[in-house]
Design a protein around this motif. Sequence first.
Motif, PDB file in Angstrom:
ATOM      1  N   ASP A 116       0.832  -1.215   0.000  1.00 50.23           N
ATOM      2  CA  ASP A 116       0.000   0.000   0.000  1.00 50.23           C
ATOM      3  C   ASP A 116       0.862   1.260   0.000  1.00 50.23           C
ATOM      4  O   ASP A 116       0.569   2.226  -0.729  1.00 50.23           O
ATOM      5  CB  ASP A 116      -0.920   0.005   1.220  1.00 50.23           C
ATOM      6  N   ASP A 117       1.924   1.263   0.799  1.00 51.08           N
ATOM      7  CA  ASP A 117       2.811   2.432   0.853  1.00 51.08           C
ATOM      8  C   ASP A 117       3.500   2.669  -0.491  1.00 51.08           C
ATOM      9  O   ASP A 117       3.666   3.811  -0.930  1.00 51.08           O
ATOM     10  CB  ASP A 117       3.867   2.243   1.944  1.00 51.08           C
ATOM     11  N   THR A 118       3.896   1.577  -1.137  1.00 46.12           N
ATOM     12  CA  THR A 118       4.573   1.707  -2.434  1.00 46.12           C
ATOM     13  C   THR A 118       3.608   2.200  -3.501  1.00 46.12           C
ATOM     14  O   THR A 118       3.946   3.072  -4.312  1.00 46.12           O
ATOM     15  CB  THR A 118       5.177   0.349  -2.867  1.00 46.12           C
ATOM     16  N   TYR A 119       2.396   1.655  -3.485  1.00 48.12           N
ATOM     17  CA  TYR A 119       1.388   2.096  -4.453  1.00 48.12           C
ATOM     18  C   TYR A 119       1.048   3.572  -4.253  1.00 48.12           C
ATOM     19  O   TYR A 119       0.921   4.334  -5.224  1.00 48.12           O
ATOM     20  CB  TYR A 119       0.123   1.248  -4.337  1.00 48.12           C
ATOM     21  N   GLU A 120       0.940   3.990  -3.000  1.00 48.63           N
ATOM     22  CA  GLU A 120       0.644   5.391  -2.701  1.00 48.63           C
ATOM     23  C   GLU A 120       1.745   6.310  -3.221  1.00 48.63           C
ATOM     24  O   GLU A 120       1.459   7.369  -3.815  1.00 48.63           O
ATOM     25  CB  GLU A 120       0.482   5.563  -1.185  1.00 48.63           C
ATOM     26  N   ALA A 121       3.010   5.906  -3.027  1.00 52.32           N
ATOM     27  CA  ALA A 121       4.133   6.715  -3.518  1.00 52.32           C
ATOM     28  C   ALA A 121       4.123   6.775  -5.043  1.00 52.32           C
ATOM     29  O   ALA A 121       4.363   7.835  -5.642  1.00 52.32           O
ATOM     30  CB  ALA A 121       5.451   6.112  -3.024  1.00 52.32           C
ATOM     31  N   ALA A 181      -0.114   3.431 -12.147  1.00 54.74           N
ATOM     32  CA  ALA A 181       0.444   3.468 -10.784  1.00 54.74           C
ATOM     33  C   ALA A 181       0.755   2.051 -10.308  1.00 54.74           C
ATOM     34  O   ALA A 181       1.762   1.826  -9.612  1.00 54.74           O
ATOM     35  CB  ALA A 181      -0.528   4.148  -9.831  1.00 54.74           C
ATOM     36  N   TYR A 182      -0.100   1.093 -10.662  1.00 48.85           N
ATOM     37  CA  TYR A 182       0.162  -0.312 -10.301  1.00 48.85           C
ATOM     38  C   TYR A 182       1.440  -0.803 -10.969  1.00 48.85           C
ATOM     39  O   TYR A 182       2.307  -1.416 -10.316  1.00 48.85           O
ATOM     40  CB  TYR A 182      -1.017  -1.198 -10.698  1.00 48.85           C
ATOM     41  N   TYR A 183       1.587  -0.542 -12.270  1.00 44.42           N
ATOM     42  CA  TYR A 183       2.795  -0.967 -12.990  1.00 44.42           C
ATOM     43  C   TYR A 183       4.043  -0.331 -12.365  1.00 44.42           C
ATOM     44  O   TYR A 183       5.081  -0.993 -12.204  1.00 44.42           O
ATOM     45  CB  TYR A 183       2.710  -0.572 -14.461  1.00 44.42           C
ATOM     46  N   VAL A 184       3.930   0.943 -12.029  1.00 48.86           N
ATOM     47  CA  VAL A 184       5.069   1.658 -11.440  1.00 48.86           C
ATOM     48  C   VAL A 184       5.419   1.073 -10.073  1.00 48.86           C
ATOM     49  O   VAL A 184       6.593   0.813  -9.770  1.00 48.86           O
ATOM     50  CB  VAL A 184       4.765   3.171 -11.329  1.00 48.86           C
ATOM     51  N   ALA A 185       4.410   0.861  -9.234  1.00 48.34           N
ATOM     52  CA  ALA A 185       4.645   0.323  -7.888  1.00 48.34           C
ATOM     53  C   ALA A 185       5.243  -1.077  -7.942  1.00 48.34           C
ATOM     54  O   ALA A 185       6.184  -1.391  -7.191  1.00 48.34           O
ATOM     55  CB  ALA A 185       3.331   0.310  -7.105  1.00 48.34           C
ATOM     56  N   LYS A 189      11.753   6.910  -3.293  1.00 51.13           N
ATOM     57  CA  LYS A 189      12.952   6.787  -4.127  1.00 51.13           C
ATOM     58  C   LYS A 189      12.775   5.691  -5.166  1.00 51.13           C
ATOM     59  O   LYS A 189      13.115   5.862  -6.348  1.00 51.13           O
ATOM     60  CB  LYS A 189      14.159   6.489  -3.246  1.00 51.13           C
ATOM     61  N   PHE A 190      12.233   4.555  -4.755  1.00 48.65           N
ATOM     62  CA  PHE A 190      12.061   3.414  -5.662  1.00 48.65           C
ATOM     63  C   PHE A 190      11.113   3.736  -6.814  1.00 48.65           C
ATOM     64  O   PHE A 190      11.208   3.146  -7.888  1.00 48.65           O
ATOM     65  CB  PHE A 190      11.495   2.203  -4.909  1.00 48.65           C
ATOM     66  N   SER A 191      10.175   4.671  -6.588  1.00 48.29           N
ATOM     67  CA  SER A 191       9.114   4.942  -7.566  1.00 48.29           C
ATOM     68  C   SER A 191       9.459   6.048  -8.557  1.00 48.29           C
ATOM     69  O   SER A 191       8.645   6.372  -9.436  1.00 48.29           O
ATOM     70  CB  SER A 191       7.816   5.308  -6.828  1.00 48.29           C
ATOM     71  N   GLN A 192      10.634   6.637  -8.434  1.00 47.84           N
ATOM     72  CA  GLN A 192      11.025   7.725  -9.335  1.00 47.84           C
ATOM     73  C   GLN A 192      11.210   7.216 -10.771  1.00 47.84           C
ATOM     74  O   GLN A 192      11.590   6.079 -10.997  1.00 47.84           O
ATOM     75  CB  GLN A 192      12.326   8.362  -8.842  1.00 47.84           C
TER      76      GLN A 192
END
Length: 617
Positions: A403-408, A430-434, A457-460
């Motif tokens: 959830d935190d990763t998807y939100e970022a 956003a799902y693909y990115v997360a 950082k991971f989602s940039q």
Amino acid sequence: MKIIKDLEKVFAQVYKELDIDIHPSILLSNIPEQSDFQCNDALILAKKMKQNPIELANKVVSLLDKKTIEKITVDGPGFINITVKNKKIGEIGNFLNKHQDLGFEKYKEKETIVIDYAGMNIAKIMHIGHLRSNIIGQALVNLGRYVGHKVIGDAHLGDWGTPMGVIIALVSTKLPHLEYFDPSFKGDYEKIKFPYSVEELIKLYPIGAALNKEDAAFKEKAQQYLIKLQNKEKGVYAFWKKMREISIHYFKNITDWLNVHLDYWYGESDANDSTKKIAAELKEKGVLKLSEGAMVIQIPQLYKKNETPPFIMYKSNGALKYEATDLGTIIDRVEQFHPNKILYVIDKRQELTMFMVFNAANNVGIYNKDNLEFIGFGTINGKDNKPLKTRDGNASTLQSTIDDTYEAALKIVLKNRAETYSGDEINQIAYYVALSALKFADLSNSFASDYIYEPEKFSQFEGKTGPYILYTGVRIKSILRGNEGYENSEIVVTNEYEKRLIILLDKYADIIHFSFEKRNLSSLCGYIYELTNTFNSFYHNCPVNNANEYVGSFSVTRKINLDVEGRNNVVDIVPDFETKFYSSKDIKNSRLNICSLVLKAIENFANIIGIFIPEKM
């Protein structure tokens, strides 16, 4: 690499002439701006041959066949730096373009490999450690299949040990009149309404575990229920089956999001019969020994130079120890799958336990320990380098991390794409990115390393991240989509950007084999990042749709006498005056073909680690 193999042949001819008895070692240059490749053999050989390394390097260079070499220098203490002609690199590009899979060939000797990963526990929440096991395990499954092996993924659920007895004892205490605990019940257990949702079920174990520590009577009750379960007493077994079914449904919701797909959801329970059978056989043969009330297998092999604890089959209360089911599981896997190898993707802190399992299996003749492989992974920590916690201070669950990763990821997508796409499209991107952020960040680290979880950082979209890989793939798809029907024509190398890309593409087959053989996905992640980074330099410096015409020719080079120190010299290069005209259309098609090759590598990588390259982003 094909180009390296070709250069090694050229060097090998000279080594033979000089009576040098080693295989040439040609490496990609550490400084691509200066040369394409380097050979450092002279530094190693000089001492052995009692020669000056610079003189030896120059001697090797003077004897080389230089038909494919544009420039060659001897630098520093004896490094040989090699720049290959564009024409030769173009030939490599055309070879890769004609080959079905960038020069990669599957293993001819196919093996059957079982990979034990995921390792969820029935009626317990999936925690942060399950992220690594699922990501690494599925990537190894995908990679193993890609290289040509038959790979089977199995969850090996924790569903038969002490926690089961604890949960069932707690439920029987809370709901003593439940039909599952009524010995006189003659009805259909399937028709009984199960009293707990999965959310309620996973809250039970912490309560029961606390009672198990503090209350001796409860602990005894839990042990008795565990024995009843392992003996498959009808009511207790029926309750457990329903608990297992609900748990697996919960697990699958999360693994589906992670694009993790196990072939089997076997658990410790499935090995119960085999475990009991081998335990009885070992007891009859006198292999099992009594130790402090428990029945054990002695392990004479030393673990890291220390005495190894005995392997417990039966605890003092008569219940099977959970590690014992690992032996039964190996027996079942051998009978069902006939594997050449069994790999275990497990927390590295379980290394001693698996050492005991492997040696016990080997010592009693179940399976050769050399074909059992432990792949231990490290922990995911917070920014304080301590075990990851949620914002309210509790230990992070796998769902909270997702959830935190998807939100970022959603924040970044909304910031950059809010006015471009619909709400559904934004959510999907956003799902693909997360997903790419989580998986690339994990696999970029060596399996055994700990790392810090940083979702922002991971989602940039920039830097060494999963989304950067996706963005590059989307960029290439857009280029090719805008040029449908382009010709699969000759690849022509006109500059350093094209050249470096093809040299890296030539490395693809080697890095795939290396990643599988060494179980090293971080090398593959590093390679694909370097490839995408190099592609983006190509993209910004080599127009595709507005390509210029090109006259292919090779510059005239000259022989320079050695200076006093014999350094930094171009030595004895054969001039080449061949020319060929390429139209702007030829160069455009060439660059489109290069784009297609890079996309193929990115898509293969995405399939291996289990992420998706969208059409737009």
